[in-house]
Design a protein around this motif. Structure first.
Motif, PDB file in Angstrom:
ATOM      1  N   GLY A  97       0.800  -1.217   0.000  1.00  0.00           N
ATOM      2  CA  GLY A  97       0.000   0.000   0.000  1.00  0.00           C
ATOM      3  C   GLY A  97       0.832   1.266   0.000  1.00  0.00           C
ATOM      4  N   ASN A 112      -3.389   3.092   4.760  1.00  0.00           N
ATOM      5  CA  ASN A 112      -4.101   2.243   3.814  1.00  0.00           C
ATOM      6  C   ASN A 112      -5.597   2.107   4.063  1.00  0.00           C
ATOM      7  OD1 ASN A 112      -1.752   1.689   2.354  1.00  0.00           O
ATOM      8  ND2 ASN A 112      -1.166   0.104   3.805  1.00  0.00           N
ATOM      9  N   LEU A 115      -8.058   1.651   1.140  1.00  0.00           N
ATOM     10  CA  LEU A 115      -7.308   1.261  -0.063  1.00  0.00           C
ATOM     11  C   LEU A 115      -7.480  -0.249  -0.249  1.00  0.00           C
ATOM     12  CD1 LEU A 115      -5.431   2.546  -2.212  1.00  0.00           C
ATOM     13  CD2 LEU A 115      -3.516   1.906  -0.768  1.00  0.00           C
ATOM     14  N   LEU A 118      -3.573  -3.019  -2.524  1.00  0.00           N
ATOM     15  CA  LEU A 118      -2.323  -2.526  -1.935  1.00  0.00           C
ATOM     16  C   LEU A 118      -1.137  -2.574  -2.883  1.00  0.00           C
ATOM     17  CD1 LEU A 118      -2.615  -4.081   1.645  1.00  0.00           C
ATOM     18  CD2 LEU A 118      -3.324  -1.808   0.846  1.00  0.00           C
ATOM     19  N   VAL A 120       0.394  -0.609  -5.321  1.00  0.00           N
ATOM     20  CA  VAL A 120       0.367   0.773  -5.811  1.00  0.00           C
ATOM     21  C   VAL A 120       1.500   0.987  -6.802  1.00  0.00           C
ATOM     22  CG1 VAL A 120       0.490   3.204  -5.141  1.00  0.00           C
ATOM     23  CG2 VAL A 120      -0.707   1.550  -3.683  1.00  0.00           C
ATOM     24  N   THR A 137      -3.360   1.845  -8.923  1.00  0.00           N
ATOM     25  CA  THR A 137      -3.033   0.495  -8.496  1.00  0.00           C
ATOM     26  C   THR A 137      -3.046  -0.488  -9.662  1.00  0.00           C
ATOM     27  OG1 THR A 137      -5.329  -0.059  -8.002  1.00  0.00           O
ATOM     28  CG2 THR A 137      -4.032   0.916  -6.223  1.00  0.00           C
ATOM     29  N   TRP A 152      -8.933   6.299   1.989  1.00  0.00           N
ATOM     30  CA  TRP A 152      -8.940   6.379   0.532  1.00  0.00           C
ATOM     31  C   TRP A 152     -10.331   6.049   0.006  1.00  0.00           C
ATOM     32  CZ3 TRP A 152      -4.573   7.873  -2.072  1.00  0.00           C
ATOM     33  CH2 TRP A 152      -3.362   7.836  -1.368  1.00  0.00           C
TER      34      TRP A 152
END
Length: 188
Positions: A97, A112, A115, A118, A120, A137, A152
């Motif tokens: 992440g 994170n 998100l 993870l 990215v 991502t 996020w």
């Protein structure tokens, strides 16, 4: 890095020494994935690497120091500096992440929440909206954080390819972000 003759060398360190000929490059310890230069001090350069985390140079690339305290994933494929606070850095990792440092890479904290992917591959700070960061991502699309440390949220409306490899906020149009995808073109 494009060397004289046009060949590309992804293993080379990517910062030329000031005053050195353009074809003179310094070496490195890991494959460099991303670079970020402090806009207030061009001698401060950050490297995201594949396996060695984040390295920082304070002398234009002549020497490098690992800056990995708190960085639990050393495969850093994306870097972004906060334009309003250059000592604030975001690092996007492969499988770990996003991490944030508020002291020039001295210490990192995972950020994170929300998100859902993870892995990215791209990060961008919005110059028109300080504290707003976008994460691209691998097959998860684009995520947005509006306070530099918040949860996020996915922002994938109209994005038909979710493998995002590059992000570029439009400085003249707040809220407009370009997303470059793997094999799927550029989206706005």
């Amino acid at each position: 890095v494009t060397n004289p003759g046009g060949s590309v060398d992804s293993q080379a360190a990517t910062v030329a020494l000031e005053g050195a000929p353009a074809d003179t490059w310094t070496g490195g310890i890991a494959r460099t994935e991303r670079l970020a230069i402090d806009p207030t001090n061009p001698l401060v350069v950050y490297r995201g690497t594949s396996g060695s985390g984040v390295l920082r140079s304070v002398n234009g690339g002549a020497t490098w120091t690992m800056m990995n305290v708190g960085l639990t994933n050393l495969y850093v494929y994306a870097l972004a500096l906060d334009p309003a606070a250059p000592g604030t850095i975001y690092a996007g990792t492969s499988g770990g992440g996003v991490f944030k440092s508020m002291d020039g890479g001295g210490a990192w904290t995972a950020m994170n929440a929300g998100l859902t992917n993870l892995d990215v591959r791209a990060l961008a700070s919005d110059p028109a909206a300080p504290g707003t960061v976008y994460a691209g991502t691998y097959n998860g699309g684009v995520f947005k954080c509006v306070t530099g440390g918040c949860a996020w949220t996915a922002t994938n409306a109209g994005l038909t390819n979710l493998d995002v490899r590059a992000l570029a906020p439009d400085p003249a149009a707040p809220g407009t972000v370009y997303a470059g995808t793997w094999g799927g073109g550029v989206f706005k």
